[in-house]
Design a protein around this motif. Sequence first.
Motif, PDB file in Angstrom:
ATOM      1  N   VAL A   3       0.840  -1.193   0.000  1.00  0.00           N
ATOM      2  CA  VAL A   3       0.000   0.000   0.000  1.00  0.00           C
ATOM      3  C   VAL A   3       0.878   1.248   0.000  1.00  0.00           C
ATOM      4  CG1 VAL A   3      -1.957  -1.085   1.188  1.00  0.00           C
ATOM      5  CG2 VAL A   3      -0.207   0.082   2.532  1.00  0.00           C
ATOM      6  N   VAL A   5       0.556   4.883   1.777  1.00  0.00           N
ATOM      7  CA  VAL A   5      -0.196   5.548   2.836  1.00  0.00           C
ATOM      8  C   VAL A   5      -0.078   7.054   2.615  1.00  0.00           C
ATOM      9  CG1 VAL A   5      -0.495   5.861   5.315  1.00  0.00           C
ATOM     10  CG2 VAL A   5       0.253   3.642   4.429  1.00  0.00           C
ATOM     11  N   TYR A   6      -1.236   7.708   2.537  1.00  0.00           N
ATOM     12  CA  TYR A   6      -1.342   9.141   2.263  1.00  0.00           C
ATOM     13  C   TYR A   6      -1.647   9.851   3.579  1.00  0.00           C
ATOM     14  CZ  TYR A   6      -3.213  13.358  -0.029  1.00  0.00           C
ATOM     15  OH  TYR A   6      -3.449  14.638  -0.443  1.00  0.00           O
ATOM     16  N   LYS A  57       5.547   4.258   1.355  1.00  0.00           N
ATOM     17  CA  LYS A  57       5.468   2.959   0.687  1.00  0.00           C
ATOM     18  C   LYS A  57       5.721   1.870   1.719  1.00  0.00           C
ATOM     19  CE  LYS A  57       6.449   5.823  -2.809  1.00  0.00           C
ATOM     20  NZ  LYS A  57       7.261   7.001  -2.850  1.00  0.00           N
ATOM     21  N   THR A  58       4.794   0.896   1.775  1.00  0.00           N
ATOM     22  CA  THR A  58       4.889  -0.110   2.820  1.00  0.00           C
ATOM     23  C   THR A  58       4.085  -1.360   2.466  1.00  0.00           C
ATOM     24  OG1 THR A  58       4.732  -0.416   5.229  1.00  0.00           O
ATOM     25  CG2 THR A  58       2.923   0.768   4.160  1.00  0.00           C
ATOM     26  N   ALA A  60       0.836  -3.792   3.320  1.00  0.00           N
ATOM     27  CA  ALA A  60      -0.535  -3.579   3.798  1.00  0.00           C
ATOM     28  C   ALA A  60      -0.680  -3.960   5.275  1.00  0.00           C
ATOM     29  CB  ALA A  60      -1.520  -4.366   2.944  1.00  0.00           C
ATOM     30  N   PHE A  63      -0.344  -1.126   7.980  1.00  0.00           N
ATOM     31  CA  PHE A  63      -1.168   0.082   8.014  1.00  0.00           C
ATOM     32  C   PHE A  63      -1.711   0.399   9.403  1.00  0.00           C
ATOM     33  CE2 PHE A  63      -5.230   2.346   7.706  1.00  0.00           C
ATOM     34  CZ  PHE A  63      -4.748   3.552   7.229  1.00  0.00           C
ATOM     35  N   LYS A  67      -0.941   3.868  11.308  1.00  0.00           N
ATOM     36  CA  LYS A  67      -2.030   4.767  11.710  1.00  0.00           C
ATOM     37  C   LYS A  67      -1.902   5.141  13.187  1.00  0.00           C
ATOM     38  CE  LYS A  67      -6.034   2.927  11.996  1.00  0.00           C
ATOM     39  NZ  LYS A  67      -7.321   2.281  11.769  1.00  0.00           N
ATOM     40  N   CYS A  82      -4.743   7.619   5.156  1.00  0.00           N
ATOM     41  CA  CYS A  82      -5.479   6.686   4.298  1.00  0.00           C
ATOM     42  C   CYS A  82      -4.495   5.814   3.528  1.00  0.00           C
ATOM     43  CB  CYS A  82      -6.330   7.450   3.290  1.00  0.00           C
ATOM     44  SG  CYS A  82      -7.549   8.525   4.051  1.00  0.00           S
ATOM     45  N   SER A  83      -4.934   4.616   3.175  1.00  0.00           N
ATOM     46  CA  SER A  83      -4.065   3.743   2.383  1.00  0.00           C
ATOM     47  C   SER A  83      -4.696   3.436   1.038  1.00  0.00           C
ATOM     48  CB  SER A  83      -3.752   2.447   3.132  1.00  0.00           C
ATOM     49  OG  SER A  83      -4.878   1.614   3.180  1.00  0.00           O
TER      50      SER A  83
END
Length: 102
Positions: A3, A5-6, A57-58, A60, A63, A67, A82-83
């Motif tokens: 994912v 992550v934003y 970048k990571t 999933a 997450f 977070k 968000c992812s």
Amino acid sequence: MFVFVYITAKDFDEARKIARHLLEKKLIACANIFPVRSMFWWEGKIEECVEFVVICKTKAEKFKEIKEEVKKIHSYEVPCICSFVVEEGLREFLNWIEETVQ
């Protein structure tokens, strides 16, 4: 699965702090930081400001931990975290994420 992550932050220093924190914990392999003009509803009115976006970048599976870590150090009452699933990518790049994130 991988994912991106934003995360939005109030300024460059906070964005850099978040990225470094996640990198040091090996939760992400990489972070990109860039400025963005944001407009949004907050407390009944439309706000407009410059923020900084961190794209991490990571894997999933990381997450939830990301977070929680971001929430601990973020200045916002309700931060954007968000992812987005990476459906395809250069295999060598994805392998690098797999090897880097612990």
